[in-house]
Scaffold this motif. Structure first.
Motif, PDB file in Angstrom:
ATOM      1  N   HIS A 126       4.311  -1.378  -7.330  1.00  0.00           N
ATOM      2  CA  HIS A 126       4.059  -2.298  -6.231  1.00  0.00           C
ATOM      3  C   HIS A 126       3.773  -3.677  -6.804  1.00  0.00           C
ATOM      4  CE1 HIS A 126       2.769   0.706  -2.858  1.00  0.00           C
ATOM      5  NE2 HIS A 126       3.891   1.068  -3.462  1.00  0.00           N
ATOM      6  N   GLN A 132      -0.117  -1.532  -2.426  1.00  0.00           N
ATOM      7  CA  GLN A 132      -0.176  -2.497  -1.334  1.00  0.00           C
ATOM      8  C   GLN A 132      -0.969  -2.016  -0.122  1.00  0.00           C
ATOM      9  OE1 GLN A 132       3.997  -3.414  -0.959  1.00  0.00           O
ATOM     10  NE2 GLN A 132       3.955  -4.739  -2.766  1.00  0.00           N
ATOM     11  N   GLN A 133      -1.063  -0.693   0.082  1.00  0.00           N
ATOM     12  CA  GLN A 133      -1.871  -0.215   1.189  1.00  0.00           C
ATOM     13  C   GLN A 133      -3.349  -0.558   0.997  1.00  0.00           C
ATOM     14  OE1 GLN A 133       0.215   1.552  -0.747  1.00  0.00           O
ATOM     15  NE2 GLN A 133      -0.403   3.709  -0.942  1.00  0.00           N
ATOM     16  N   GLY A 168       2.818   2.661  -8.221  1.00  0.00           N
ATOM     17  CA  GLY A 168       2.775   3.221  -6.886  1.00  0.00           C
ATOM     18  C   GLY A 168       1.989   4.523  -6.868  1.00  0.00           C
ATOM     19  N   THR A 244       3.128   1.717   3.174  1.00  0.00           N
ATOM     20  CA  THR A 244       2.557   0.674   2.316  1.00  0.00           C
ATOM     21  C   THR A 244       1.766  -0.366   3.095  1.00  0.00           C
ATOM     22  OG1 THR A 244       4.672  -0.521   2.386  1.00  0.00           O
ATOM     23  CG2 THR A 244       4.282   0.948   0.514  1.00  0.00           C
ATOM     24  N   GLY A 248      -2.007   3.326   4.299  1.00  0.00           N
ATOM     25  CA  GLY A 248      -0.957   4.185   3.765  1.00  0.00           C
ATOM     26  C   GLY A 248      -0.792   5.458   4.569  1.00  0.00           C
TER      27      GLY A 248
END
Length: 303
Positions: A126, A132-133, A168, A244, A248
């Motif tokens: 990411h 990113q979540q 990730g 994301t 999530g």
């Protein structure tokens, strides 16, 4: 002329992200590959604003297909893209927001030549300081991401993406343990068709656990020819996708269930059992292409 590799990229409402992804999959960004070597098939999964061929560089071998009956899952779009591929070897990028590092195509093709049944996969990262979540609730935005890319001078030196990324969630062990899915793979088109491609019964948002199901079938078919590429990967741009965005797969999907619960239920209904990681054992191929890559591919500690 028949390309050496056909890469299928699925996009949905990714006007910002998709052009970067396609640029990262074509020559000259892809090192050691000529423009004629790579065909990119962009499958527009019914975006509100249709994807156009003129959105991408004019001198690359790029075809745009539009699928209007795929629903919220990319599975049908992927299969249609693979069916249209001209090369004997195909690659798939299930998420059109995933930019590639510049040696990915060459390394994956080299690895695939080691065995006719090879299934070659890679890790997914990411962009940003965390997955990113998590980072989106800590101030990470598209504007921040654009500045990160500008700071490393992308696309001039694509391996600098390793400086501005995090592993990730599915890849948190690096290559020290086989992941449950992959963000990019290369295999023979005939082998993809032999195992049935992506199962279009996965109709949930973002495909649910369709990639987990496909990965298990593909690695089983490959047997001892399952290969993980080291030193190259894909990098997810922020687009607030199904898994994301904030929370999530743990975010609330209604009726007291998380998105992960919904995905698990669909998997059980499609496959006929609950999901259990198969933990295939890969061979490694490649090299560490940037100093920052070592700790990502071989994390100092693992959970």
């Amino acid at each position: 002329m028949t390309p050496r590799l056909s890469i299928v990229v699925v996009g949905f409402d990714m006007a910002r992200e998709l052009p970067r992804t396609v640029t990262s999959l074509t020559a000259p960004y892809q090192q050691g590959m000529a423009p004629r070597d790579i065909e990119v098939i962009v499958v527009d999964n019914n975006s509100a604003e249709p994807v156009r061929r003129q959105d991408f560089q004019s001198d690359a071998d790029i075809t745009v297909l539009r699928v209007e009956d795929g629903g919220v899952s990319p599975c049908r779009a992927i299969n249609k893209g693979v069916q249209a591929a001209r090369a004997d070897m195909i690659g798939v990028v299930i998420d059109g927001a995933r930019m590639a590092s510049p040696g990915l195509a060459k390394a994956a093709l080299e690895a695939a030549r080691l065995a006719p049944e090879a299934f070659v996969a890679t890790l997914g990262f990411h962009l940003g300081p965390k997955v990113q979540q998590v980072s989106v609730v800590e101030g990470y935005t598209r504007e921040v991401e654009d500045q990160l890319l500008a700071d490393i001078g992308w696309p001039q030196n694509g391996h600098r993406l390793f400086e501005i990324c995090a592993l990730g969630e599915s890849y948190r062990h690096g290559v020290l343990a086989a992941p449950p899915e992959t963000t990019f793979f290369v295999m023979r088109k005939a082998a993809y068709l032999d195992i049935g491609g992506y199962d279009e019964r996965f109709v949930g948002l973002g495909g649910g656990l369709a990639s987990f199901d496909f990965f298990e079938r593909a690695t089983k078919a490959a047997g001892d020819a399952f290969i993980m590429v080291v030193g190259e990967g894909t990098f997810h741009q922020l687009h607030y996708g199904a898994t994301t965005q904030a929370g999530g797969i743990r975010r609330n999907a209604g009726e007291g269930r998380s998105l992960g619960d919904v995905y698990a239920q669909e998997y059980a209904e499609v496959v006929g059992r609950t999901y259990i990681p198969s933990n295939p054992v890969p061979h490694f191929y490649g090299r560490l292409t940037h100093p920052a890559a070592r700790a990502l591919f071989f994390p100092p500690t693992s959970e």
